[in-house]
Design an enzyme around this catalytic site. Structure first.
Site, PDB file in Angstrom:
ATOM      1  N   CYS A   2     112.493   4.873  31.410  1.00 17.75           N
ATOM      2  CA  CYS A   2     112.815   3.578  32.000  1.00 17.75           C
ATOM      3  C   CYS A   2     112.279   3.509  33.432  1.00 17.75           C
ATOM      4  O   CYS A   2     112.074   4.538  34.077  1.00 17.75           O
ATOM      5  CB  CYS A   2     114.302   3.285  32.069  1.00 17.75           C
ATOM      6  SG  CYS A   2     115.150   3.448  30.505  1.00 17.75           S
ATOM      7  N   ARG A  27     106.546   3.300  31.924  1.00 17.30           N
ATOM      8  CA  ARG A  27     107.694   4.197  31.752  1.00 17.30           C
ATOM      9  C   ARG A  27     108.551   3.814  30.544  1.00 17.30           C
ATOM     10  O   ARG A  27     109.469   4.545  30.172  1.00 17.30           O
ATOM     11  CB  ARG A  27     108.571   4.164  33.007  1.00 17.30           C
ATOM     12  CG  ARG A  27     107.871   4.658  34.237  1.00 17.30           C
ATOM     13  CD  ARG A  27     108.785   4.553  35.432  1.00 17.30           C
ATOM     14  NE  ARG A  27     109.899   5.471  35.320  1.00 17.30           N
ATOM     15  CZ  ARG A  27     109.879   6.725  35.740  1.00 17.30           C
ATOM     16  NH1 ARG A  27     108.810   7.219  36.298  1.00 17.30           N
ATOM     17  NH2 ARG A  27     110.939   7.482  35.611  1.00 17.30           N
ATOM     18  N   ASN A 100     118.166   4.732  34.869  1.00 18.25           N
ATOM     19  CA  ASN A 100     117.149   5.539  34.193  1.00 18.25           C
ATOM     20  C   ASN A 100     117.755   6.916  33.976  1.00 18.25           C
ATOM     21  O   ASN A 100     118.349   7.474  34.894  1.00 18.25           O
ATOM     22  CB  ASN A 100     115.913   5.610  35.109  1.00 18.25           C
ATOM     23  CG  ASN A 100     114.907   6.657  34.673  1.00 18.25           C
ATOM     24  OD1 ASN A 100     114.799   6.954  33.488  1.00 18.25           O
ATOM     25  ND2 ASN A 100     114.180   7.194  35.626  1.00 18.25           N
ATOM     26  N   GLY A 101     117.619   7.462  32.751  1.00 19.08           N
ATOM     27  CA  GLY A 101     118.186   8.783  32.484  1.00 19.08           C
ATOM     28  C   GLY A 101     119.383   8.677  31.554  1.00 19.08           C
ATOM     29  O   GLY A 101     119.567   7.659  30.872  1.00 19.08           O
ATOM     30  N   GLU A 465      94.408  18.747  21.634  1.00 14.82           N
ATOM     31  CA  GLU A 465      94.447  17.599  22.545  1.00 14.82           C
ATOM     32  C   GLU A 465      93.771  16.378  21.899  1.00 14.82           C
ATOM     33  O   GLU A 465      94.263  15.254  22.016  1.00 14.82           O
ATOM     34  CB  GLU A 465      93.771  17.983  23.874  1.00 14.82           C
ATOM     35  CG  GLU A 465      93.659  16.877  24.896  1.00 14.82           C
ATOM     36  CD  GLU A 465      94.987  16.254  25.318  1.00 14.82           C
ATOM     37  OE1 GLU A 465      96.058  16.758  24.956  1.00 14.82           O
ATOM     38  OE2 GLU A 465      94.927  15.211  26.003  1.00 14.82           O
ATOM     39  N   LYS A 469      95.656  12.847  21.222  1.00  8.23           N
ATOM     40  CA  LYS A 469      95.160  11.564  21.740  1.00  8.23           C
ATOM     41  C   LYS A 469      95.078  10.550  20.602  1.00  8.23           C
ATOM     42  O   LYS A 469      95.498   9.415  20.753  1.00  8.23           O
ATOM     43  CB  LYS A 469      93.762  11.696  22.383  1.00  8.23           C
ATOM     44  CG  LYS A 469      93.686  12.376  23.728  1.00  8.23           C
ATOM     45  CD  LYS A 469      94.284  11.599  24.862  1.00  8.23           C
ATOM     46  CE  LYS A 469      95.734  11.893  25.049  1.00  8.23           C
ATOM     47  NZ  LYS A 469      96.156  12.930  25.933  1.00  8.23           N
ATOM     48  N   GLU A 472      98.660   9.455  19.234  1.00 11.32           N
ATOM     49  CA  GLU A 472      99.558   8.691  20.119  1.00 11.32           C
ATOM     50  C   GLU A 472      99.082   7.274  20.369  1.00 11.32           C
ATOM     51  O   GLU A 472      99.892   6.377  20.551  1.00 11.32           O
ATOM     52  CB  GLU A 472      99.855   9.426  21.431  1.00 11.32           C
ATOM     53  CG  GLU A 472      98.704   9.593  22.363  1.00 11.32           C
ATOM     54  CD  GLU A 472      99.073  10.417  23.590  1.00 11.32           C
ATOM     55  OE1 GLU A 472     100.233  10.403  24.014  1.00 11.32           O
ATOM     56  OE2 GLU A 472      98.182  11.086  24.129  1.00 11.32           O
TER      57      GLU A 472
HETATM   58  C1  F6R Z   1      99.992  12.704  26.162  1.00  7.61           C
HETATM   59  C2  F6R Z   1     100.874  12.705  27.301  1.00  7.61           C
HETATM   60  C3  F6R Z   1     102.141  13.497  27.220  1.00  7.61           C
HETATM   61  C4  F6R Z   1     102.382  14.221  28.540  1.00  7.61           C
HETATM   62  C5  F6R Z   1     103.748  14.918  28.521  1.00  7.61           C
HETATM   63  C6  F6R Z   1     103.989  15.724  29.778  1.00  7.61           C
HETATM   64  O1  F6R Z   1      98.864  11.931  26.390  1.00  7.61           O
HETATM   65  O2  F6R Z   1     100.611  12.080  28.279  1.00  7.61           O
HETATM   66  O3  F6R Z   1     102.113  14.389  26.153  1.00  7.61           O
HETATM   67  O4  F6R Z   1     101.358  15.147  28.729  1.00  7.61           O
HETATM   68  O5  F6R Z   1     104.750  13.958  28.386  1.00  7.61           O
HETATM   69  O6  F6R Z   1     103.972  14.915  30.901  1.00  7.61           O
HETATM   70  P1  F6R Z   1     103.795  15.515  32.357  1.00  7.61           P
HETATM   71  O7  F6R Z   1     102.432  16.085  32.448  1.00  7.61           O
HETATM   72  O8  F6R Z   1     103.992  14.345  33.283  1.00  7.61           O
HETATM   73  O9  F6R Z   1     104.849  16.558  32.518  1.00  7.61           O
END
Ligand code: F6R
Length: 592
Positions: A2, A27, A100-101, A465, A469, A472
């Site tokens: 959020c 977010r 948020n949370g 990866e 990509k 998602e």
């Molecule tokens: C995928 C992606 C997520 C983030 C994961 C960790 O494209 O963006 O898998 O890599 O949520 O996020 P961070 O790097 O912000 O801890």
């Protein structure tokens, strides 16, 4: 997750809040809402869906109130619906809260409030905060919040306004991010910095256990016992231009193209004296790389480099798994938390847990002042600039640059290795020149429902990866696998309808990977090969061949990932999907 924002000042609050919410939409985007103080009364407007639904609903409504809060939601407690959308209010509609949370003990608190006759309108944990504050209010909003905050358990941030004290917003940070934007005769609160960058670059980053009292005239910060806390105002170096699309159709495509700069800026930033490492990796018995999602994949690449250049045994762990396992950790270990946002709650908790066990902790983060940055012993920054697309791209290759730099620090040939690394931005630039070809190829794969991605050694994390990509942003199922493991199971999936993306640069495992390509071809799989320009042998074995410029083995992950990012992007974009804000996802994951 959020996003929350608050404004109090001399302008009409609504347009500023909506602008901020649009920048926070990454977010979460299940619903959005605002609460404004209009002529001494509280007005709440909310809508299910994206911010644009809320904006449409507000057209023509003459709100001029100068204080308000806003929220964009990623649902945790309670399905996405109007009732569950924020802001939430008390029964009399005098207090509004955006949050948020997660409040972990909300059921207990809800039962207590219901026993006192309070009726609830939503299934959220947030609503308990509004009722508790209304119940504790005796003429001073700050005191009411302080009376309530110690009763809440979990990781959260929230902001509250009341019609009884127009012009005042009180915010709380405990585990989820919250920053204050300091203006002239106006002040802001937000989940993160880009939301308020068009209005001010002067920012205070709150720490856990802090409450902030914001009025147009000032910002006062307290701990949960009400003791004043002094904080520094920091001037943020980013400007908003770098957070706009600059002519690209999506932020994701823009960010893919920004990779040469992100990698170059990261290397330059790390080389500068200020970020010299205060230790030698060889001092440690073991190195643990801890992360989630794409950052975890960067860690998998980093492990190969660290073990090759330092000889120190290195493990890569999912933060969410590490935290609840009995992995022994002690003062001989270096624990590296890798996180773009620096706010991912699993990574943050894992790093804190390791520090409590005596390990030294190092953060690799993109957001300066984020929780993981502040709570680690040392930080290496990826200087990728703000990443708005939910799918991580430029921050991944910037993380690779930081991890490569880390692995070669203290190596006898570090100068030579560093000069090799400095060639990467130009090579990535070359890899991007093949985007048109990848766009053409993508057209033939729009109807596929499954993909397999294969790679060995440094290309295995890249296969993971590439698959992440694709799934998602296109919602097509994709699985990444070590190419050599294929024959132990996934080979059963292969037939003429299965595209198999094989990452095969000419490295130490090239011949082995080519044998796996043969195995796929024998079973009529549709091979999409990623390999060095001029590799006719591989090209002849593939239905499609996506070229990258030849590079030294160690640097291939920077290049092989580029066509995979572009392939995923073009498939999702041609399917007409919301590439920058894929369903069910959020950029910063601040829930466990
Ligand atoms: C995928 C992606 C997520 C983030 C994961 C960790 O494209 O963006 O898998 O890599 O949520 O996020 P961070 O790097 O912000 O801890």
């Amino acid at each position: 997750m959020c996003g929350i924002i608050g404004y109090t000042g001399k302008e009409a609050a609504l347009p500023l809040i909506l602008g901020g919410l649009e920048r926070l939409e990454y977010r979460g985007y299940d619903s959005a809402g605002v609460a404004l103080i209009e002529n001494g009364s509280l007005v709440v407007e909310k809508r299910v869906g994206k911010i644009r639904e809320l904006v449409k609903n507000l057209w023509g409504k003459p709100y001029r109130g100068r204080t308000g809060i806003g929220h964009t939601r990623w649902a945790t407690h309670g399905e996405p619906s109007l009732e569950n959308a924020h802001p939430h209010t008390d029964e009399r509609g005098e207090f509004a809260v955006v949050h948020n949370g997660i409040v972990e003990n909300y059921l207990e608190l809800r039962r207590e409030l219901e026993d006192r006759g309070v009726s609830f309108r939503s299934d959220t944990d947030t609503e308990v905060i509004a009722h508790l504050i209304a119940g504790a209010y005796e003429g001073d909003l700050l005191s009411a919040v302080l009376a309530v905050v110690n009763r809440l358990r979990g990781a959260f941030a929230f902001a509250v306004v009341t019609s009884k004290e127009p012009g005042r917003i009180v915010g709380v940070k405990q585990g989820s991010p919250l920053v204050v934007g300091v203006g002239e005769g106006e002040n802001f609160l937000a989940s993160d910095i880009p939301a308020i960058l068009p209005y001010t670059r002067r920012v205070i980053t709150l720490s856990d256990g802090e409450v902030v009292d914001v009025t147009p005239e000032g910002v006062n910060i307290y701990d949960f016992n009400g003791n004043p806390v002094t904080k520094e105002v920091v001037l943020v170096p980013w400007d908003i231009i770098s957070a706009e699309k600059a002519g690209f159709k999506h932020f994701m495509l823009k960010e893919i193209y920004e990779q040469p700069k992100a990698i170059g800026d990261t290397i330059r930033g790390l080389v500068s004296a200020g970020e010299a490492l205060p230790f030698d990796l060889r001092e440690f018995r073991r190195i643990l790389l801890i992360a989630c999602g794409t950052s975890y994949h960067a860690g998998l690449v980093g492990k190969f480099w660290i073990e090759k250049f330092t000889g120190v045994p290195t493990e890569v762990l999912y933060a969410s798994e590490f935290r609840y396992a009995d992995t022994p950790v002690n003062e001989d270990d270096l624990v590296v938390g890798i996180s773009q946002s620096g706010e991912t709650i699993d990574t943050k908790f894992a790093v804190n847990f390791a520090r409590e066990k005596g390990a030294r902790t190092l953060a690799v983060v993109n957001v300066v002042g984020s929780s993981i940055d502040r709570e680690s012993d040392y930080t290496l920054y990826t200087h990728a600039g703000p990443e708005i697309g939910v799918a991580a791209t430029k921050t991944f290759t910037a993380q690779l640059a930081a991890l490569y730099y880390l692995s070669i620090s203290g190596h006898p040939q570090s100068e030579t290795l560093l000069s090799e690394l400095m060639k990467v931005p130009a090579l990535v630039e070359e890899a991007l020149e093949r985007a048109e070809e990848i766009e053409r190829v993508s057209q033939d794969y729009l109807r596929c429902r499954n993909f397999l991605y294969l790679g060995r050694y440094l290309s295995y994390p890249i296969a993971l990866e590439g698959a992440l990509k694709l799934k998602e942003i296109s919602y097509i199922h994709a699985e990444g696998y070590p190419a050599g493991e294929m024959k132990h199971g996934p080979i059963a999936l292969i037939d003429e309808s299965m595209p198999v993306v094989v990452v095969a640069p000419q490295d130490r495992v090239y011949e082995k990977t080519l044998s796996n390509v043969e195995e796929v071809r024998t079973r009529k799989g549709r091979v999409i090969g990623v390999g060095f320009e001029g590799d006719d042998r591989l090209a002849k074995m593939c239905r499609e061949f996506l070229e990258i410029p030849p590079a030294p083995e160690d640097l291939t992950p920077f290049l092989t990932v580029v066509p995979l990012q572009l392939l995923a992007y073009y498939i999702a974009s041609k399917l007409g999907l919301d590439v920058d804000q894929p369903r069910n996802l959020a950029k910063t994951v601040t829930v466990e």
